[in-house]
Design a protein around this motif. Structure first.
Motif, PDB file in Angstrom:
ATOM      1  N   ASP A  13     -11.534   7.427   3.395  1.00 54.86           N
ATOM      2  CA  ASP A  13     -11.969   7.840   1.983  1.00 54.86           C
ATOM      3  C   ASP A  13     -11.550   9.319   0.712  1.00 54.86           C
ATOM      4  N   ASP A  14     -11.290   9.285   0.071  1.00 61.06           N
ATOM      5  CA  ASP A  14     -11.284  10.745   0.300  1.00 61.06           C
ATOM      6  C   ASP A  14     -12.343  11.878  -0.048  1.00 61.06           C
ATOM      7  N   HIS A  15     -12.886  11.628  -0.373  1.00 54.93           N
ATOM      8  CA  HIS A  15     -14.796  12.501  -0.767  1.00 54.93           C
ATOM      9  C   HIS A  15     -14.613  12.810   1.588  1.00 54.93           C
ATOM     10  N   ASP A  40      -6.107   9.136   2.777  1.00 53.61           N
ATOM     11  CA  ASP A  40      -5.796   8.961   1.835  1.00 53.61           C
ATOM     12  C   ASP A  40      -5.561   6.788   2.261  1.00 53.61           C
ATOM     13  N   GLU A  42      -1.813   6.087   2.816  1.00 52.68           N
ATOM     14  CA  GLU A  42      -1.196   6.598   3.441  1.00 52.68           C
ATOM     15  C   GLU A  42      -1.075   7.045   5.346  1.00 52.68           C
ATOM     16  N   ARG A  61      -9.958   3.381  -4.510  1.00 49.08           N
ATOM     17  CA  ARG A  61      -8.887   4.231  -5.095  1.00 49.08           C
ATOM     18  C   ARG A  61      -9.292   5.952  -4.792  1.00 49.08           C
ATOM     19  N   MET A  62      -7.712   6.225  -4.297  1.00 43.73           N
ATOM     20  CA  MET A  62      -7.403   7.123  -3.202  1.00 43.73           C
ATOM     21  C   MET A  62      -5.991   7.727  -3.694  1.00 43.73           C
ATOM     22  N   PRO A  63      -5.676   9.385  -3.853  1.00 38.31           N
ATOM     23  CA  PRO A  63      -4.695   9.733  -4.253  1.00 38.31           C
ATOM     24  C   PRO A  63      -3.181   8.639  -3.314  1.00 38.31           C
ATOM     25  N   LYS A  64      -2.880   8.697  -3.494  1.00 37.32           N
ATOM     26  CA  LYS A  64      -1.152   8.480  -3.016  1.00 37.32           C
ATOM     27  C   LYS A  64      -1.455   7.324  -3.199  1.00 37.32           C
ATOM     28  N   THR A  65      -1.035   6.457  -1.580  1.00 32.00           N
ATOM     29  CA  THR A  65      -1.147   4.680  -1.519  1.00 32.00           C
ATOM     30  C   THR A  65      -3.011   4.581  -1.796  1.00 32.00           C
ATOM     31  N   ASN A  66      -3.058   3.730  -2.697  1.00 33.99           N
ATOM     32  CA  ASN A  66      -4.481   2.984  -2.656  1.00 33.99           C
ATOM     33  C   ASN A  66      -5.000   2.217  -1.611  1.00 33.99           C
TER      34      ASN A  66
END
Length: 209
Positions: A13-15, A40, A42, A61-66
Motif C-alpha cells: 500500500d502506498d500509505h 507500489d 514494482e 491504486r498506487m504509483p508506478k505499477t498499479n
C-alpha cells in the motif's frame, strides 16, 4: 505440542500509516506475521520474489505499477500466489479485473478492522473471500456489456469536461465517431446523459480519476 505454523504476509500500500496499522494487527496474532512491506506495484513484485509470502495484501491504486498489473505479474511467475486486494473503492468492474488477474480475495478498507484477520486465514487455506456487497454487484451486472478500451478513453475525457471536438482531436478520430462511442456508452451503462454516464462509470470502477 506441535508448533504453530506462521502465515507469512506481504503488505502492499502506498500509505505508510495504513501499512503500519495492518502490520500491528497481523503481528498481534499468534499464527501470522508481516515479512515485508511495499509501497507500489514494482516493489510488490520484487518483494514477493524475495520473500515468497504465503498471503499478499495488495492495494489497487498506487504509483508506478498499479495493483492489478502487479497481481498479473506475480501470478504469471507464481501461479499459486494467494493475493487479497485491499481497496477503498467498490464497483463490480474493479473487482472483476482483480479476480481475472488472479486475486483470491477482495476486501474494502472500511472492513479491515473486522474482516482482515479472517480473510488472511481464508486465503491461506485456499478459499476465496468476496464481500457480500461486491458479490451482489458482480451478480447484478453479470450480463452487462463491458465498455471497450476506446469507450473508456472517450468517457475519461468526458469526465475531464472535454467537448466532443477536443476528444476527437486528442484521440485522432472524427467527431462523428466520438458521438457514436458516446451513444454506445450511454446504452451500455443505461445512462441518461454524459454526466450520468461518468457517475455510473466511477461507481462501477470503469474510471478511477
Amino acid at each position: 505440542m506441535s508448533e504453530i505454523r506462521t502465515i507469512r504476509v506481504l503488505t502492499v500500500d502506498d500509505h505508510p500509516l495504513l501499512r503500519t496499522g495492518i502490520a500491528g494487527a497481523i503481528n498481534a496474532q499468534a499464527d501470522m506475521s508481516v515479512v515485508a512491506e511495499a509501497a507500489d506495484g514494482e516493489e510488490a513484485v520484487a518483494s514477493f520474489r524475495l520473500h515468497r509470502p504465503d498471503v499478499t495484501l495488495m492495494d489497487i491504486r498506487m504509483p508506478k505499477t498499479n495493483g492489478i498489473d502487479a497481481i498479473s505479474t506475480i501470478r504469471k511467475d507464481f501461479p499459486n500466489a494467494r493475493i487479497v486486494v485491499l481497496t477503498t473503492y467498490g464497483g463490480d468492474i474493479q473487482a472483476l479485473r482483480a479476480f481475472k488477474a488472479g486475486a483470491v480475495g477482495y476486501l474494502l478498507k472500511s472492513m479491515l478492522r473486522t474482516e482482515l484477520i479472517d480473510t488472511i486465514r481464508l486465503a491461506h487455506a485456499g478459499m476465496r473471500r468476496i464481500p457480500p456487497e461486491i458479490a451482489q454487484e458482480l451478480a447484478e451486472h453479470a450480463g452487462d456489456e463491458i465498455l471497450t478500451t476506446r469507450e473508456i478513453e472517450v468517457l475519461r475525457d468526458v469526465a475531464k469536461g472535454s467537448s466532443n471536438k477536443i476528444i476527437a482531436v486528442r484521440l485522432a478520430i472524427s467527431e462523428h465517431t466520438v458521438k457514436g462511442h458516446l451513444k454506445n456508452i450511454l446504452a451500455k451503462l443505461d445512462a441518461s446523459d454524459r454526466t450520468h454516464a461518468v457517475m455510473i462509470a466511477l461507481k462501477r470502477g470503469f474510471l478511477d480519476i
